[in-house]
Scaffold this motif. Structure first.
Motif, mmCIF file in Angstrom:
data_model
loop_
_atom_site.group_PDB
_atom_site.id
_atom_site.type_symbol
_atom_site.label_atom_id
_atom_site.label_comp_id
_atom_site.label_asym_id
_atom_site.label_seq_id
_atom_site.Cartn_x
_atom_site.Cartn_y
_atom_site.Cartn_z
ATOM 1 N N THR A 10 0.824 -1.205 0.000
ATOM 2 C CA THR A 10 0.000 0.000 0.000
ATOM 3 C C THR A 10 0.858 1.254 0.000
ATOM 4 O OG1 THR A 10 -1.791 -1.157 1.141
ATOM 5 C CG2 THR A 10 -1.815 1.244 1.235
ATOM 6 N N SER A 11 1.968 1.229 0.736
ATOM 7 C CA SER A 11 2.840 2.414 0.770
ATOM 8 C C SER A 11 3.476 2.657 -0.589
ATOM 9 C CB SER A 11 3.909 2.257 1.856
ATOM 10 O OG SER A 11 4.794 1.187 1.574
ATOM 11 N N ALA A 12 3.733 1.584 -1.350
ATOM 12 C CA ALA A 12 4.277 1.747 -2.707
ATOM 13 C C ALA A 12 3.267 2.444 -3.602
ATOM 14 C CB ALA A 12 4.658 0.388 -3.283
ATOM 15 N N VAL A 154 1.317 8.412 7.325
ATOM 16 C CA VAL A 154 -0.128 8.310 7.517
ATOM 17 C C VAL A 154 -0.777 9.421 6.705
ATOM 18 C CG1 VAL A 154 -2.020 8.522 9.174
ATOM 19 C CG2 VAL A 154 0.066 7.298 9.812
ATOM 20 N N ASP A 155 -1.783 9.073 5.918
ATOM 21 C CA ASP A 155 -2.521 10.062 5.144
ATOM 22 C C ASP A 155 -3.515 10.745 6.080
ATOM 23 O OD1 ASP A 155 -4.022 11.556 3.420
ATOM 24 O OD2 ASP A 155 -4.403 9.949 1.989
ATOM 25 N N THR A 156 -3.164 11.934 6.537
ATOM 26 C CA THR A 156 -4.003 12.623 7.535
ATOM 27 C C THR A 156 -5.305 13.152 6.941
ATOM 28 O OG1 THR A 156 -2.729 14.654 7.135
ATOM 29 C CG2 THR A 156 -2.061 13.253 8.998
ATOM 30 N N ARG A 157 -5.440 13.113 5.603
ATOM 31 C CA ARG A 157 -6.736 13.456 5.020
ATOM 32 C C ARG A 157 -7.748 12.344 5.269
ATOM 33 N NH1 ARG A 157 -4.521 14.212 -0.920
ATOM 34 N NH2 ARG A 157 -3.569 12.264 -0.174
ATOM 35 N N HIS A 158 -7.249 11.146 5.534
ATOM 36 C CA HIS A 158 -8.125 10.002 5.773
ATOM 37 C C HIS A 158 -8.139 9.593 7.239
ATOM 38 C CE1 HIS A 158 -10.449 6.491 4.664
ATOM 39 N NE2 HIS A 158 -9.603 5.714 5.295
ATOM 40 N N PHE A 159 -6.955 9.537 7.855
ATOM 41 C CA PHE A 159 -6.832 9.143 9.262
ATOM 42 C C PHE A 159 -6.511 10.385 10.089
ATOM 43 C CE2 PHE A 159 -5.528 5.389 6.818
ATOM 44 C CZ PHE A 159 -6.420 4.457 7.321
ATOM 45 N N HIS A 160 -7.478 10.854 10.847
ATOM 46 C CA HIS A 160 -7.256 12.032 11.676
ATOM 47 C C HIS A 160 -8.157 11.914 12.901
ATOM 48 C CE1 HIS A 160 -7.090 16.218 12.993
ATOM 49 N NE2 HIS A 160 -5.997 16.322 12.241
ATOM 50 N N PRO A 161 -7.644 12.223 14.087
ATOM 51 C CA PRO A 161 -8.460 12.068 15.300
ATOM 52 C C PRO A 161 -9.809 12.765 15.220
ATOM 53 C CG PRO A 161 -6.184 12.474 15.896
ATOM 54 C CD PRO A 161 -6.262 12.634 14.403
#
Length: 234
Positions: A10-12, A154-161
């Motif tokens: 996934t990171s690739a 981490v894609d913070t547009r998707h994973f964010h508190p």
């Protein structure tokens, strides 16, 4: 080269899509791949490496592991020699002895010899996803100044508190977590390799008033059961 196949895969995909979004021409050669917008994906297999290089004449080559000589090698699982040592710790008794015996096969020696040759490329650079991986690469011949540690992002547009707050009560209710429970999460398809057995021993010793719960996400449901163990699916 597929989304959701695993962490390194996934990171690739994320790296290549980000490079393409910045205007770079990105070509990917893989044995198995998803079609990704803006990325030229070649599925002829790694045996077509020389042909694709001649066709694309890239300014920069990135090898996701130890497959071919490249400008940059992205290291996720460490070296094969280090991985075998790590994997051995997932076994005990007779199975551990049999595993150790199988590691003496010619296939493993060939892989380790190829990795050492790639690690000793004078102009190559190595990007490790952890200090452990970097240490293993240096131990097998990489020049220390040519190894850089870059943890998986981490894609913070998707994973964010803030985005998760609304979902938190419903998810905890679905998984039967009391409001006072302290939740730990293990994401793993290979529970033996990721050493769920160790977590069994740890959680069995935690005080009951901590209300600790271990949530396991992955393809395989853990064998057996425990009051602190919750399987949440893949």
């Amino acid at each position: 080269f597929r989304f959701h196949a695993g962490g390194l895969e996934t990171s690739a995909v994320r790296l290549c899509t980000a490079l393409a979004a910045r205007g770079h021409a990105v070509h990917v050669l893989a044995e198995d791949a998803d079609l990704v917008p803006e990325v030229a994906v070649h599925t002829e297999g790694l045996a077509a490496h020389a042909t694709i290089l001649a066709q694309t004449t890239p300014d920069l080559t990135i090898d996701w592991g130890f497959y071919h000589p490249a400008d940059v090698h992205r290291l996720g699982g460490g070296t094969h020699r280090g991985f075998l040592r790590y994997q051995l710790d997932a076994y005990g008794g007779l199975r551990r002895w049999l595993k150790r015996l199988s590691y003496r096969g010619l296939k493993h020696h060939r892989l380790m010899a190829r990795e050492r040759a790639l690690l000793r490329q004078p102009a190559a650079r190595f990007v490790a996803n952890s200090q452990l991986t970097a240490t293993l690469a240096i131990a097998d011949g990489a020049t220390p100044t040519h190894v850089t540690v870059r943890h998986n992002g981490v894609d913070t547009r998707h994973f964010h508190p803030d985005r998760c707050l609304d979902q938190r009560p419903a998810l905890r209710a679905r998984w039967g977590l009391e409001p006072t429970a302290v939740a730990f999460l293990l994401v793993a398809h290979n529970l033996r390799l990721k050493n769920l057995d160790l977590l069994h021993r740890v959680f069995a010793r935690l005080p009951a008033d901590l209300h600790a719960r271990l949530l396991v996400a992955g393809k395989r449901r853990p064998a057996g059961g425990a009051p602190w163990l919750v399987y949440v699916g893949q």
